[in-house]
Design a protein around this motif. Sequence first.
Motif, short mmCIF file in Angstrom:
data_model
loop_
_atom_site.label_atom_id
_atom_site.label_comp_id
_atom_site.label_asym_id
_atom_site.label_seq_id
_atom_site.Cartn_x
_atom_site.Cartn_y
_atom_site.Cartn_z
N PRO A 120 23.31 13.17 0.20
CA PRO A 120 24.38 12.69 -0.89
C PRO A 120 23.78 12.46 -2.21
CG PRO A 120 23.30 11.03 0.44
CD PRO A 120 22.87 12.33 1.35
N LYS B 208 32.08 0.44 2.02
CA LYS B 208 31.55 0.66 3.63
C LYS B 208 30.62 -0.27 4.05
CE LYS B 208 34.31 4.18 3.73
NZ LYS B 208 35.52 4.32 4.93
N ALA C 1 26.82 10.18 9.76
CA ALA C 1 28.14 10.30 10.59
C ALA C 1 28.99 11.32 9.76
CB ALA C 1 28.76 9.17 10.67
N GLU C 2 29.00 11.23 8.89
CA GLU C 2 29.74 12.10 7.98
C GLU C 2 29.19 13.86 7.70
OE1 GLU C 2 32.87 11.51 5.81
OE2 GLU C 2 32.73 10.01 7.53
N GLY C 3 28.01 13.97 8.12
CA GLY C 3 27.41 15.24 8.12
C GLY C 3 26.85 15.52 6.74
N ASN C 4 26.56 14.67 5.97
CA ASN C 4 26.20 14.71 4.70
C ASN C 4 24.59 14.31 4.53
OD1 ASN C 4 25.66 14.83 1.72
ND2 ASN C 4 27.61 13.67 1.17
N ASP D 206 29.00 11.01 -4.45
CA ASP D 206 29.38 10.41 -3.41
C ASP D 206 29.36 9.15 -2.99
OD1 ASP D 206 29.34 13.14 -1.67
OD2 ASP D 206 27.18 13.25 -2.58
N GLN E 260 36.66 10.34 -1.68
CA GLN E 260 35.52 11.05 -2.05
C GLN E 260 34.40 10.03 -2.34
OE1 GLN E 260 35.79 13.67 -5.59
NE2 GLN E 260 33.65 12.81 -6.25
N TYR F 278 26.15 5.91 7.28
CA TYR F 278 27.27 6.58 7.35
C TYR F 278 27.33 8.07 6.93
CZ TYR F 278 31.56 7.32 4.41
OH TYR F 278 32.60 8.05 3.92
N PHE F 279 26.45 8.38 5.96
CA PHE F 279 26.41 9.74 5.60
C PHE F 279 25.91 10.62 6.75
CE2 PHE F 279 26.17 8.17 1.18
CZ PHE F 279 27.15 8.56 0.64
#
Length: 330
Positions: A165, A273, A159-162, A225, A250, A156-157
């Motif tokens: 986290p 998620k 894909a979010e570019g994070n 996060d 958020q 997940y992160f």
Amino acid sequence: MVATGRRSRAGLALMAVVLFGVVAACGGRVGENGRFGVVYMDAQGFYAGVRVGMQQEAEVLGRSPQLLQLNAQGDASKESTFIDQVSAAKVDALILSPASATASVPALKLAHESGIPIICYNTCVAEESAREYVSAYVLGDPTRFGELLGERAAEYFLAEGNTEPEIAVVNCEFVEVCIERRKGFEQALHAELPGARIVANQEGATIDEAVDVAERILTANPDLDAFYGEAGGATMGAVRAVQARNKVGQTVVFGSDMSTEAGQALAAEDILKGVVDISGITVGELAARAADDVRRGEITDYTVVPAPVELYATPEDGSDWLRAHPDGVP
């Protein structure tokens, strides 16, 4: 979850008797197909699934035993009194999710010395004691349980570019399996995201506790996060806290144990998620089968019976689970 109040032994005995539940074969005498003493750690939905699974498997085996049941509410002393009673009643098996890896040991020792086969599920006493007193332990691999969710969080992160986290844990680490879940989660998460940080780890096993804990964590970490909920109550408590503190969009949640509320939250796609689950129904079936195997002499030494671990990662997974479980029993 463990109660702090003290009651007299007589009072606890009365409570255990009141909480006995009876399931007997239709048309037969109560107990003629045997009796199982059954302990549920608390009232969360997983244990309703365990009860259903035990009943279903007993019917498949052609012997529906009388079930003498107790919701221990996480109280080892209440659990102990109940085990004293069913040991004296010479039940055919004791099936339980112990309240404590250590405080539950004396009661299990008594049952073992009374000749009662013991089947643990979900949780058990410390391994040394389990090997001495327990015949079978129905267990979904807790390390793999955590790994699946850690892998999902990393996916997940990424894909979010994070790549860094900040994650807080709401735990149930008064039982060993939850500690192993967290270790698996952290290992899988850091394998993909070495910059990820666990910024808090606090106990909140029931929903009410978890809401309070998660809200305090959000106050201390306003840029958080994600939460990782190690059990069902921790998961949904974290979801509710995110809603209450207006952190939707958020802060997300990765959690444990499917339920109607979890399925709905996963389907909604805004906070939850991913959920890793061990079906209570499946665990109940495996526990009843293990008890029958012990009774027939097919299990003679301490045996770990693996239970399947499943990941629900998408809104479609949540909707599918809800359709497959219209009664909400997991």
